[in-house]
Design a protein around this motif. Structure first.
Motif, short mmCIF file in Angstrom:
data_model
loop_
_atom_site.label_atom_id
_atom_site.label_comp_id
_atom_site.label_asym_id
_atom_site.label_seq_id
_atom_site.Cartn_x
_atom_site.Cartn_y
_atom_site.Cartn_z
N ALA A 113 0.83 -1.21 0.00
CA ALA A 113 0.00 0.00 0.00
C ALA A 113 0.87 1.26 0.00
O ALA A 113 2.05 1.22 0.36
CB ALA A 113 -0.90 0.00 1.24
N TYR A 114 0.28 2.37 -0.45
CA TYR A 114 0.88 3.70 -0.27
C TYR A 114 -0.11 4.49 0.57
O TYR A 114 -1.29 4.57 0.22
CB TYR A 114 1.06 4.41 -1.61
N ASP A 115 0.35 5.07 1.65
CA ASP A 115 -0.52 5.84 2.54
C ASP A 115 -1.83 5.12 2.84
O ASP A 115 -2.91 5.71 2.76
CB ASP A 115 -0.85 7.22 1.92
N GLY A 116 -1.73 3.84 3.14
CA GLY A 116 -2.91 3.09 3.53
C GLY A 116 -3.76 2.59 2.38
O GLY A 116 -4.66 1.78 2.57
N GLN A 117 -3.47 3.07 1.16
CA GLN A 117 -4.27 2.62 0.04
C GLN A 117 -3.55 1.46 -0.67
O GLN A 117 -2.45 1.61 -1.19
CB GLN A 117 -4.50 3.77 -0.95
N ARG A 118 -4.21 0.31 -0.67
CA ARG A 118 -3.55 -0.87 -1.20
C ARG A 118 -3.54 -0.85 -2.73
O ARG A 118 -4.57 -0.62 -3.35
CB ARG A 118 -4.28 -2.12 -0.71
N VAL A 119 -2.36 -1.07 -3.33
CA VAL A 119 -2.29 -1.09 -4.80
C VAL A 119 -1.88 -2.46 -5.34
O VAL A 119 -2.10 -2.75 -6.51
CB VAL A 119 -1.36 0.01 -5.36
N VAL A 120 -1.26 -3.30 -4.47
CA VAL A 120 -0.89 -4.65 -4.91
C VAL A 120 -1.55 -5.65 -3.97
O VAL A 120 -1.51 -5.49 -2.75
CB VAL A 120 0.65 -4.83 -4.92
N HIS A 121 -2.18 -6.67 -4.56
CA HIS A 121 -2.97 -7.61 -3.78
C HIS A 121 -2.47 -9.05 -3.91
O HIS A 121 -2.39 -9.57 -5.02
CB HIS A 121 -4.44 -7.59 -4.23
N ASP A 122 -2.13 -9.65 -2.79
CA ASP A 122 -1.92 -11.09 -2.70
C ASP A 122 -1.00 -11.64 -3.80
O ASP A 122 -1.39 -12.53 -4.55
CB ASP A 122 -3.29 -11.80 -2.75
N VAL A 123 0.20 -11.08 -3.86
CA VAL A 123 1.14 -11.53 -4.89
C VAL A 123 2.06 -12.62 -4.33
O VAL A 123 2.63 -12.47 -3.26
CB VAL A 123 1.97 -10.33 -5.40
N SER A 124 2.14 -13.74 -5.05
CA SER A 124 3.04 -14.83 -4.66
C SER A 124 3.79 -15.34 -5.89
O SER A 124 3.18 -15.56 -6.93
CB SER A 124 2.25 -16.02 -4.09
N PHE A 125 5.10 -15.46 -5.79
CA PHE A 125 5.89 -16.14 -6.83
C PHE A 125 7.28 -16.42 -6.29
O PHE A 125 7.70 -15.85 -5.28
CB PHE A 125 5.95 -15.35 -8.14
N GLU A 126 7.98 -17.35 -6.94
CA GLU A 126 9.35 -17.65 -6.55
C GLU A 126 10.25 -17.57 -7.77
O GLU A 126 9.85 -17.96 -8.87
CB GLU A 126 9.44 -19.07 -5.99
N VAL A 127 11.45 -17.05 -7.56
CA VAL A 127 12.43 -17.01 -8.64
C VAL A 127 13.63 -17.83 -8.19
O VAL A 127 14.19 -17.58 -7.11
CB VAL A 127 12.87 -15.56 -8.95
N ALA A 128 14.00 -18.86 -8.97
CA ALA A 128 15.12 -19.72 -8.59
C ALA A 128 16.44 -18.99 -8.79
O ALA A 128 16.53 -18.07 -9.61
CB ALA A 128 15.09 -20.99 -9.44
N ALA A 129 17.46 -19.38 -8.05
CA ALA A 129 18.78 -18.80 -8.24
C ALA A 129 19.23 -19.06 -9.68
O ALA A 129 19.11 -20.17 -10.18
CB ALA A 129 19.77 -19.40 -7.24
N GLY A 130 19.70 -18.03 -10.34
CA GLY A 130 20.17 -18.17 -11.72
C GLY A 130 19.08 -18.05 -12.76
O GLY A 130 19.35 -18.11 -13.96
N GLU A 131 17.84 -17.85 -12.30
CA GLU A 131 16.73 -17.74 -13.24
C GLU A 131 16.51 -16.27 -13.66
O GLU A 131 16.86 -15.35 -12.94
CB GLU A 131 15.45 -18.26 -12.57
N SER A 132 15.93 -16.08 -14.83
CA SER A 132 15.46 -14.75 -15.23
C SER A 132 13.94 -14.81 -15.28
O SER A 132 13.37 -15.61 -16.02
CB SER A 132 15.95 -14.36 -16.62
N PHE A 133 13.33 -13.93 -14.52
CA PHE A 133 11.88 -13.97 -14.37
C PHE A 133 11.34 -12.59 -14.76
O PHE A 133 11.84 -11.57 -14.32
CB PHE A 133 11.56 -14.28 -12.91
N ALA A 134 10.34 -12.57 -15.63
CA ALA A 134 9.82 -11.28 -16.09
C ALA A 134 8.49 -10.95 -15.42
O ALA A 134 7.71 -11.84 -15.08
CB ALA A 134 9.62 -11.32 -17.60
N LEU A 135 8.28 -9.67 -15.22
CA LEU A 135 7.01 -9.17 -14.70
C LEU A 135 6.48 -8.25 -15.78
O LEU A 135 7.09 -7.23 -16.10
CB LEU A 135 7.30 -8.39 -13.42
N VAL A 136 5.36 -8.66 -16.39
CA VAL A 136 4.80 -7.82 -17.45
C VAL A 136 3.38 -7.44 -17.06
O VAL A 136 2.84 -7.96 -16.09
CB VAL A 136 4.80 -8.54 -18.83
N GLY A 137 2.77 -6.54 -17.81
CA GLY A 137 1.38 -6.21 -17.52
C GLY A 137 1.08 -4.76 -17.71
O GLY A 137 1.94 -3.96 -18.06
N GLU A 138 -0.16 -4.45 -17.43
CA GLU A 138 -0.69 -3.12 -17.68
C GLU A 138 0.08 -2.02 -16.95
O GLU A 138 0.58 -2.24 -15.86
CB GLU A 138 -2.13 -3.12 -17.17
#
Ligand SMILES: Nc1ncnc2c1ncn2[C@@H]1O[C@H](COP(=O)(O)OP(=O)(O)OP(=O)(O)O)[C@@H](O)[C@H]1O
Ligand SMILES: Nc1ncnc2c1ncn2[C@@H]1O[C@H](COP(=O)(O)OP(=O)(O)OP(=O)(O)O)[C@@H](O)[C@H]1O
Ligand SMILES: [Mg+2]
Ligand SMILES: [Mg+2]
Lengths: 248, 275
Positions: free
Chosen positions: A16-41
């Motif tokens: 959240a920023y100043d109490g206003q939540r902008v990201v909800h319930d995010v879960s993921f794992e990145v293995a050592a040596g992996e390249s992981f992308a985050l894409v989206g709007e």
């Protein structure tokens, strides 16, 4: 910190920023040596996720781990030694009154690392900037040159994990190709882990193994990058993104 | 009809090795059309845009002839120039969040841009700002209008800047990497909005971008720059058949959706040095 199988792990993270939540319930794992992308709007919370991992977005709950250490709610020097972030706009992140040389030497001074001169030269060469640029100020550089300084700065401490926020979106294709090749080579040689935000799906196809797709503050899909070859996505938003990017 | 004519433009800066021309004798003409400028990082694209708006500060120096709608820009006083900027010529800067005023909400900044163009009652002003934010695909315009630049995301910052520059309906828009932080779907909508102004209001557009497929699709004509000079110019549809080795080098470096190359080809800069 030794070697870990999992380099980055997020479990049920809300931000959240100043109490206003902008990201909800995010879960993921990145293995050592992996390249992981985050894409989206645009505005979906990608930069916010990276900032929370780096300890720069203090209002988060849930679990974050980087190289086996619990995440922080403030910038943390030990974390910085192993995990560096490249920000989305290099303008804001480079101090206007510091030369390129000062910007690149500073992390070495803070962490008491010697051989500064040679390291600065090497880092500049790695990102394709010649000596002429070493004593310039940010306003004397083009957009792409500034972005390369920001990438060089993140590499100075030889981190194991890099959080890259649109690292090549300010770069022309030829410099982008050099930086992408460099990132790939560093990963091969030093086993680096990348978590990279980008809106450029072909870049994901070149560098990453997996991608998470965000929409309105949530992860809607995690897919292997090979899905970009044939468009095998199951979420409607991802399918739309893929089609609009020229995939078929 | 010629909207802008640039003749032998030179932009130079003093460096430890003497004065260096970062734009080196560039000439081109622009009608009411879409001109794309591409080229490597540092080739002088942004400096060309800034020079047209006379935004190069000393010790930088500008030489050459610039004329806009028949008016000689180089001889205009600073005051006339200020009246021109933002009203008849707008520039979307490459670094939007940094170019915006950090202590003013984005809504107020767009209102100010509109005020240069026309006087409206406060309520109508608000409504126009809201419509403009919606047109650049900002879903919650009322919330975003109240945010400060550091509180918007990268792509939102770009769209705020675009809204601000389009709202006075300029005759010439210089857009420096306007959509680099936008995903393709929002990018398409924003470009269509710019296109409407080109088509319906006869606006001229200079689109500076490193996204070659985008420029090829969207523009009428393309100018390729290297080291401050034009190396090639062609119809946008013919970009894939470009003949100069520099342009071919750029095209080969573009990653593909179905990427199988382990390494991307990089440019051999010695190949065309001196051309
Ligand atoms: N400092 C802040 N204060 C308040 N709200 C913020 C702040 N930073 C970001 N936000 C809001 O959080 C949301 C997510 O922003 P974020 O920067 O994470 O998006 P993003 O996915 O990186 O978008 P983009 O692709 O456009 O960069 C947006 O609605 C934004 O307005
Ligand atoms: N104040 C300055 N002093 C010296 N050189 C400068 C100054 N400002 C800019 N330059 C140089 O001018 C050249 C052209 O810069 P410009 O910003 O036009 O590049 P560009 O083509 O827009 O590149 P990019 O794609 O990276 O944004 C660059 O090599 C830059 O380093
Ligand atoms: Mg972002
Ligand atoms: Mg530029």
């Amino acid at each position: 910190m030794g070697r870990h199988m999992t380099a980055i792990s997020l479990s049920h993270v809300d931000i959240a920023y100043d109490g206003q939540r902008v990201v909800h319930d995010v879960s993921f794992e990145v293995a050592a040596g992996e390249s992981f992308a985050l894409v989206g709007e645009s505005g979906s919370g990608k930069s916010t996720v990276l900032k929370a991992i780096a300890g720069l977005a203090p209002e988060w709950t849930g679990q974050i781990e980087v190289l086996g250490q619990p995440g922080s709610h403030r910038p943390d020097r030990t974390l910085a030694r192993h995990c560096q972030m490249v920000f989305q706009d290099p303008y804001g992140s480079l101090h206007p009154r510091k030369t390129v040389d000062a910007v690149l030497s500073e992390p070495l001074t803070i962490h008491r690392i010697g051989g500064q001169d040679a390291r600065v030269e090497q880092a500049l060469a790695d990102v394709g900037l010649d000596r002429r640029f070493r004593f310039r100020y940010p306003h004397q550089l083009s957009g792409g040159q500034r972005q390369r300084v920001a990438i060089a700065r993140a590499l100075m401490l030889e981190p194991q994990v890099m959080l890259l926020d649109e690292p090549t979106s300010a770069l022309d294709v030829s410099v982008q190709a050099e930086i992408l090749n460099l990132l790939k080579r560093l990963r091969r040689e030093r086993g680096l882990t990348y978590l990279m935000v980008t809106h450029n799906l072909p870049v994901v196809s070149f560098l990453c193994e997996r991608m998470a797709v965000m929409n309105k503050g949530r992860i809607v899909e995690i897919a292997p990058a090979t899905a970009l070859h044939d468009g095998a996505f199951r979420d409607p938003y991802t399918q739309k993104l893929y089609a609009a990017s020229g995939g078929d | 009809m010629t909207l802008l004519s640039v003749e032998n433009l030179v932009v130079s800066f003093p460096t430890s090795r003497g004065r260096v021309n970062v734009v080196d004798g560039l000439s081109f003409e622009l009608g009411r059309e879409r001109l794309g400028i591409v080229g490597e990082s540092g080739s002088g694209k942004s400096m060309t845009g800034r020079a047209i708006l006379r935004l190069i500060r000393p010790p930088g120096r500008v030489e050459g002839r610039l004329s806009f709608e028949g008016q000689d820009l180089t001889s205009l006083g600073e005051r006339d120039m200020r009246a021109l900027r933002g009203a008849r010529i707008s520039m979307i800067m490459q670094d939007p969040r940094y170019s915006l005023n950090p202590v003013m909400t984005v809504g107020t900044q767009i209102e100010e841009a509109l005020r240069v163009h026309e006087r409206l009652p406060r309520r109508d002003m608000r409504a126009r700002v809201r419509d403009m934010l919606e047109a650049v695909r900002i879903d919650d315009p009322d919330r975003v209008a109240r945010l400060y630049p550091h509180e918007v995301s990268g792509g939102m910052g770009q769209r705020v800047m675009i809204a601000m520059m389009l709202i006075p309906r300029p005759s010439l828009l210089i857009a420096d990497e306007p959509t680099s932080a936008l995903d393709v779907s929002v990018q398409g909508d924003v470009l269509r909005l710019i296109d409407d102004l080109v088509r319906d209001h006869g606006m001229g557009l200079i689109l500076i971008s490193h996204d070659l497929p985008l420029v090829a699709r969207y523009c009428d004509r393309i100018l390729v720059m290297n080291a401050g000079r034009m190396v090639e110019t062609c119809d946008a549809g013919d970009l894939h058949a470009a003949s100069h080795p520099y342009t071919k080098g750029l095209l080969a470096a573009v990653p593909r959706m179905h990427e199988t190359r382990d390494e991307l080809p990089v440019m051999d800069r010695s190949a065309w040095a001196g051309t």
